[in-house]
Design a protein around this motif. Sequence first.
Motif, short mmCIF file in Angstrom:
data_model
loop_
_atom_site.label_atom_id
_atom_site.label_comp_id
_atom_site.label_asym_id
_atom_site.label_seq_id
_atom_site.Cartn_x
_atom_site.Cartn_y
_atom_site.Cartn_z
N THR A 130 0.68 -1.64 -0.09
CA THR A 130 0.10 -0.43 0.09
C THR A 130 0.36 1.50 -0.15
O THR A 130 0.12 2.69 0.13
CB THR A 130 -1.13 0.31 1.16
N SER A 131 2.53 1.16 -0.28
CA SER A 131 3.22 2.64 -0.24
C SER A 131 2.82 3.40 -1.20
O SER A 131 2.05 3.05 -2.21
CB SER A 131 4.29 1.26 -0.40
N ASN A 132 3.33 4.22 -1.34
CA ASN A 132 3.50 5.12 -3.13
C ASN A 132 4.05 4.85 -3.41
O ASN A 132 4.72 5.70 -4.34
CB ASN A 132 3.06 6.32 -2.17
N ASN A 133 5.25 4.09 -3.40
CA ASN A 133 6.29 3.91 -4.36
C ASN A 133 6.14 2.79 -5.61
O ASN A 133 7.31 3.21 -6.33
CB ASN A 133 8.07 3.17 -3.51
N TYR A 134 5.05 2.62 -5.64
CA TYR A 134 5.01 1.74 -7.04
C TYR A 134 3.71 2.63 -8.13
O TYR A 134 2.51 3.58 -7.01
CB TYR A 134 4.30 0.58 -6.37
N LEU A 135 3.84 2.38 -9.27
CA LEU A 135 2.06 3.16 -9.75
C LEU A 135 2.29 1.94 -10.71
O LEU A 135 2.15 1.02 -11.29
CB LEU A 135 3.46 3.99 -10.14
N VAL A 136 1.14 2.09 -11.42
CA VAL A 136 0.14 1.70 -12.33
C VAL A 136 0.24 1.90 -13.41
O VAL A 136 -1.04 2.89 -13.24
CB VAL A 136 -0.68 0.08 -11.69
N LYS A 137 0.35 1.56 -14.59
CA LYS A 137 -0.42 1.72 -16.01
C LYS A 137 -0.21 1.36 -16.87
O LYS A 137 0.56 0.04 -16.27
CB LYS A 137 0.81 3.35 -16.29
N ARG A 138 -0.67 1.86 -18.08
CA ARG A 138 -0.94 1.35 -19.53
C ARG A 138 0.04 1.33 -20.00
O ARG A 138 1.33 2.22 -20.30
CB ARG A 138 -2.27 0.56 -20.11
N VAL A 139 0.76 -0.25 -20.84
CA VAL A 139 1.94 0.00 -21.34
C VAL A 139 1.22 0.27 -23.27
O VAL A 139 0.92 -0.43 -23.78
CB VAL A 139 2.42 -1.47 -21.75
#
Length: 233
Positions: A113-122
């Motif tokens: 749940t940290s803010n050290n990762y992001l999620v997006k579409r390639v």
Amino acid sequence: MRHRAVPAKEENSSGLGGQIKEFFMVLLYALLIAFILKTFVLRGFYIPSGSMENTLQVNDRVFVNVAGSMFGEAERGDIIVFKDAHGWVDQSAPVATNPIRTALSFVGILPDTSNNYLVKRVIGVGGDHVVCCSADGKITVNGEEITEPYLYPGANPSDIPFDVIVPENNYFVLGDHRNNSADSRYHIEDGTEFISDGDVEGEVFVVAWPLSHFTFIGGASDVFTNVPENTNE
């Protein structure tokens, strides 16, 4: 032959001690297995924002294929979780922490749940020429327009024009909710628009929680079927 009689109190104490030891050994093995799975097989993450709506919802818990990212590269259309190595997220904002939750997240029992990762579409992989927008208002990849069915209802492919060539072993990524996603487009001016393959934790393959959102995520490779191989050297 004489046998030593063991007082009932001593016998019960010894049995209880053995049970406690066994319990902690089982717990230790469970934590070790969870840590190995998190590191080499799959890992859970929490979705904190609406940048990938409606594909992923706020508060969704997802799992990523860690093993796949170790032995292969992401493809166009994949949804990836990656380390925020460029500092896209403001790390100065205070984040509530719970030591127990943090520890369980570290070993893989709970999603990160940290803010050290992001999620997006390639959208673009190494060598791709990605441009927005065409006369029809669509993104083109290597000169081919793409039609994106996963876009948030009413959102344009992009309200920000761009023209980039993706370096090898890097990705150009966008959120599905384009007008609510500070993605690669927003970081072209500061030179941090591309995501290194080495920073990718894995591809999202399932929404596991809440159960009402349970679904397998297969990417969107069909959107890019007609995209030719890049000709940029």
